[in-house]
Design an enzyme around this catalytic site. Sequence first.
Site, PDB file in Angstrom:
ATOM      1  N   TYR A  68       0.796  -1.254  -0.068  1.00  0.00           N
ATOM      2  CA  TYR A  68      -0.061   0.143   0.144  1.00  0.00           C
ATOM      3  C   TYR A  68       0.787   1.292   0.077  1.00  0.00           C
ATOM      4  CZ  TYR A  68      -2.909   3.811   1.781  1.00  0.00           C
ATOM      5  OH  TYR A  68      -3.377   5.072   1.670  1.00  0.00           O
ATOM      6  N   HIS A  98      -4.977  16.343  -4.099  1.00  0.00           N
ATOM      7  CA  HIS A  98      -5.392  16.699  -2.750  1.00  0.00           C
ATOM      8  C   HIS A  98      -5.059  18.000  -2.334  1.00  0.00           C
ATOM      9  CE1 HIS A  98      -5.566  12.290  -2.458  1.00  0.00           C
ATOM     10  NE2 HIS A  98      -5.390  12.351  -1.270  1.00  0.00           N
ATOM     11  N   ASN A 211       0.854  12.800   4.152  1.00  0.00           N
ATOM     12  CA  ASN A 211       0.518  11.951   5.437  1.00  0.00           C
ATOM     13  C   ASN A 211       1.124  12.754   6.348  1.00  0.00           C
ATOM     14  OD1 ASN A 211      -0.131   8.562   4.853  1.00  0.00           O
ATOM     15  ND2 ASN A 211      -1.461   9.999   4.639  1.00  0.00           N
ATOM     16  N   TYR A 295     -12.337  35.585  44.885  1.00  0.00           N
ATOM     17  CA  TYR A 295     -11.892  34.313  44.352  1.00  0.00           C
ATOM     18  C   TYR A 295     -10.862  34.965  43.173  1.00  0.00           C
ATOM     19  CZ  TYR A 295     -15.099  31.155  46.520  1.00  0.00           C
ATOM     20  OH  TYR A 295     -15.765  30.522  47.499  1.00  0.00           O
ATOM     21  N   ARG A 298      -7.831  35.821  45.453  1.00  0.00           N
ATOM     22  CA  ARG A 298      -7.248  34.830  46.318  1.00  0.00           C
ATOM     23  C   ARG A 298      -7.157  33.661  45.428  1.00  0.00           C
ATOM     24  NH1 ARG A 298     -11.624  32.543  50.087  1.00  0.00           N
ATOM     25  NH2 ARG A 298     -12.733  34.201  49.560  1.00  0.00           N
ATOM     26  N   PHE A 343      -0.980   9.045  11.428  1.00  0.00           N
ATOM     27  CA  PHE A 343      -1.421  10.165  10.885  1.00  0.00           C
ATOM     28  C   PHE A 343      -2.628  10.549  11.550  1.00  0.00           C
ATOM     29  CE2 PHE A 343      -2.921   6.730   7.973  1.00  0.00           C
ATOM     30  CZ  PHE A 343      -4.318   6.575   8.267  1.00  0.00           C
ATOM     31  N   GLU A 428     -12.165   6.449   6.013  1.00  0.00           N
ATOM     32  CA  GLU A 428     -11.572   7.309   7.057  1.00  0.00           C
ATOM     33  C   GLU A 428     -12.824   7.558   8.186  1.00  0.00           C
ATOM     34  OE1 GLU A 428      -9.946  10.106   4.436  1.00  0.00           O
ATOM     35  OE2 GLU A 428      -8.186   8.364   3.950  1.00  0.00           O
TER      36      GLU A 428
END
Length: 530
Positions: A68, A98, A211, A295, A298, A343, A428
Site C-alpha cells: 500500500y 489533494h 500524510n 476568588y 485569592r 497520521f 476514514e
Amino acid sequence: MKEAAENPSAVAGNPEEGALLPGHVGLPLLRRIHAGGMRLALDPSAHARLLASQATVRSIVDGGAVVYGINTGFGKLAQTLIPHERLAELQRNLVLSHSAGTGEPLAAGVVRLVLATKAVSLARGHSGIRPEIVDALLALGNAGLLPRIPSKGSVGASGDLAPLAHLACVLIGEGEVTTPEGAVIGGAEALARIGFAPFVLGPKEGLALLNGTQVSTALALAGLFGAEDVFAAGLMAGALSLEAIQGSIKPFDARIHAARGQPGQIAVAAAVRALLDGSEIVPSHADCGHVQDPYSLRCVPQVMGACLDNLAHAARVLRIEANAASDNPLVFDNGDVISGGNFHAEPVAFAADIIALAVSEIGAISERRMALLLDSGLSGLPPFLVRDGGVNSGFMIAQVTAAALASENKSLAHPASVDSLPTSANQEDHVSMATFAARRLGEMVENTAVVVGIEAMAAVQGIELKRGPKSSPLLEAEFAAIRERVAFIEQDRFLAPSIEAMRLWARQRSWPEVVQALLPSRFQVESGES
C-alpha cells in the site's frame, strides 16, 4: 542540486544556526523557529536512515511486491494495483488532487514550523523518501520562501492531507510561495532560487509528504507559545491588581499550597510571592482588618496553577508529536513496510483543546479582576478608575470589551476533538478535527491578550490613583514599562490605541525570570528525549 547552505538567496543577516536531530527537537528550538531568524540544517546522522528507508522502497518496487502506498491506489482505492510505468504519475496526481484547501494562508511562523517538523518527521527514516527532498524543505525555510498553505480543509486524520499537499505542490514546481519581500511566486521559481529543479516524485514520496500531523502540530505549537505569553501577562496583571486594591498576600503562603500538592499551584504562588518581594504596599495595610479577597485574586494560584499544569501536559504531547514519524505506511530497518494510523491527530486535538481551556480561563479570571478594580465598593478606588466620574466614563467600556472577548473565548473553547465526520467513502470513518482545534487557538490567544492587557492598564491606573508606598522592584519596573506604552487617564480619551498597545504588551514582553521560568517552552529540554 545545491545544499541549503549554498543558497545565495538565504535570509539576510546573521541568523541563528539550528541543528535538527530527529526525535530530539525540543520546545525551545521550536519556539525560536516559530519566531523566525533561524537557519536550520539536518543533523548529518539522519542521512543514513533516509537512504536506508529509500532503498527498502526501491527494493519493493524492483521485486514486484504489492505494498500500500508504494504501488497501489490510496484510501478506498488501496486495492487498485498501479503499473510500474505509472508510479511517478500516481505520486504527482496524488499531490495535485489533494491540493484542495481553502481559506487564508497560514501565518509565516506556522509555515516555518510545518517545514521544520515535516523535515524532522521524514528524517526519522521511516518514510522512504530521498534526502534531497528534506534538504529542499529546509532550504525553502532558510531562504524565507514560504509555501502558501490554505488554513482550512483538514480533518486531522490520514494526515493534514490538503494543507500538506499545497506544501508538496511547491516541491513538484506547482503551487505558490511567499517571498521575504511579501511577493507571491510560483513553486518552480521558488525552487530555482534555492538551486533545485522540480522533483519527479518516486514511489511513496508523494504519500509521505501528504500524510502526517505537521500542520495541526505547528498550529498547536503556535497556540501553545501564545498561551505561554498570555499566561505570563495574566500573572503579571494579577500581581499588579493585587497591589492596586491592597489585597492580602496571605493566600499565597507556601504552606497552603504544599498542603494541596498541585505542582502548578505551588509554582504560581511562589512566583507571585517573588513578584511582590520588597513591596512597601503589602506591609502598609497589614492591620487593615480586611479578611478575604474575591476568588479572582485569592485563587490566582489555584486557577493559574491549573492552567500551567495543563499547558505543561500539552507541551509534552506536542514536543513528542513534533518529532514523530506520522505518515503511512512506515518503513522499518528489517525491510518491513507496515500500514498503520500514526497520521491520526487525536493526541494533537486533545492537546489543542486543553490549551484552549487554559487560554479561556486565563482571560476569564483576568476579566473578573478588572471588574473588581472598577467596583469602588470592593476596590476602594474611584468608580471606573477615573477621578472626575460622570463627565468621564474611564474604564467602563474597556471592561465591556474585555467581557465580550472573554465570553467569545468560552464558545471557542468548546472541544473540537469530540466531533468527527467520516471521509473517503467511510474508509476514514473517525477523524480528530485537530487542525481546527489548533487553528482556533490563534484567535483565542489574541482575545485573551486584549483582556489581560486591559486589566494591567487598569491595575496601574489604580496603583497611581492611590499612589503612596511603592510596590516591589519587579512590579515597579513593570509599572514603568506599561507607562511607556500608555499614559494615565485623567480625562476620557480615544482608548483603542491604548488597548492595542497593551495587547502588544501581553504578546511581546520579556518577563521577569521568576515568571519566565514557569513556561513549558523554557523548562522542557531540547535533547535527550525521544
